[in-house]
Design an enzyme around this catalytic site. Structure first.
Site: not given
Ligand code: OGA
Ligand code: NI
Length: 335
Positions: A202, A221, A223, A277
């Site tokens: 991602k 959330h 993961d 987080h």
């Molecule tokens: C996510 C996330 C954290 C970040 O995409 O699940 O928690 O540091 N990203 O971007």
């Molecule tokens: Ni995340």
């Protein structure tokens, strides 16, 4: 249905210090009110070049039990490769909007892959100050190159090279986390899908925001992956919830941030904790991050490892196909 990208909102309609109401979080989520600023320990940092492997395993297991997150330095992935990964990702998001829309997640598609702006539904109907691109990068049988940007031209080569390097780190992580539970080295990886574990890349793109005090990039959330391996850019924003407080993750150039996800929490029967987080955004700068979610295949059943369950320690989670677990999580249904 036309979807509004956050990046497009920022470059068009924004007045100087207002953001649309759907981005304004309730007070109990607003970062200006809920971020802790006192003295507090940092997220544990683990040095893979430590010659004392027992020490590495202990530190990693402690971090996974107490924090559910740690940073890894000297992991062996060349820094110039990380910089190239960041550059090609940034070049994609710098493309004109209509070029990015070519990669938009098709409406109603079963897969999460593609360019988009919001995942799942938010209970209070709020939006994240972020756009993203998802595409699988490993194993080859699950790759859809249709969601990999053709521009910049080196995008594919760089991501393929990064996938190979990340795999080496991931194998070490699974091995040492297993040993840290007092188990054989291969059990966690096998319990999460073995060689079929899917690497879902991602890219998070968090544009500058005139009111970073009121909004979030990604709301709180855990993961749903087994584990997440994340590279951030230099703009801080990741926060973790520890002992009732939201605290900032320190930016360590070149480090990988490892999140324990729901599936390892389940496999370990709760010994390792999936970290809660969220992310904040910056007033002037664009934050970006590149998490890879390590996910079991859709039909693969994940449950507490038999070795960790006995009459004194009954299973805390039901074994479940990963696709059913994801469905419940994304639709906010009980597991
Ligand atoms: C996510 C996330 C954290 C970040 O995409 O699940 O928690 O540091 N990203 O971007
Ligand atoms: Ni995340």
């Amino acid at each position: 249905m036309e979807v509004e990208r956050v990046q497009a909102i920022v470059s068009s309609s924004l007045t100087k210090d207002n953001i649309p109401i759907e981005f304004i979080r309730p007070e109990d989520e607003q970062p200006a009110i809920t971020t802790f600023h006192g003295p507090i320990p940092d997220i544990p940092v683990i040095d893979f070049s430590d010659p004392d492997q027992g020490n590495v395993i202990r530190l990693m297991a402690d971090a996974s039990r107490n924090w559910g997150i740690f940073q890894v330095v000297n992991h062996g992935i060349p820094i110039d490769l990380i910089q190239r990964l960041q550059l090609v990702g940034k070049e994609f998001f710098d493309l004109p909007q209509e070029e990015k829309e070519v990669y938009a997640k098709p409406h109603g598609a079963p897969s999460i892959e593609g360019y988009g702006s919001k995942l799942g539904r938010d209970v209070n109907g709020k939006k994240n100050w972020a756009d993203h691109l998802f595409h699988r990068i490993w194993p080859p049988t699950c790759i859809n190159y249709q969601f990999w940007p053709q521009n910049p031209p080196s995008y594919r080569e760089v991501n393929e090279e990064y996938a190979q390097e990340v795999r080496k780190v991931v194998d070490k992580l699974f091995k040492w986390l297993s040993v840290g539970l007092g188990l054989e080295p291969d059990v966690l990886k096998q319990g999460a899908g073995g060689e079929e574990i899917e690497y879902l890349m991602k890219i998070n793109y968090y544009p500058p925001c005139p009111r970073p005090d009121l909004t979030l990039g990604v709301a709180s959330h855990t993961d749903l992956s087994a584990m997440t391996v994340l590279v951030p850019n230099e703009v801080p924003g990741l926060q973790v919830f520890k002992d009732g407080l939201w605290i900032d993750a320190k930016y360590i150039p070149g480090a990988l941030i490892i999140h324990i996800g729901d599936q390892i929490e389940i496999l370990s029967n709760g010994k390792y904790k999936a970290v809660q987080h969220r992310t904040t955004v910056d007033k002037e700068k664009t934050r970006m991050s590149w998490p890879i979610f390590l996910e079991p295949p859709a039909e693969f059943v994940v449950g507490p490892l038999a070795q960790l369950v006995d009459p004194q320690e009954p299973p805390k989670y039901k074994p479940k196909k990963f696709k059913d677990y994801s469905y419940c999580k994304l639709n906010k249904l009980p597991q």
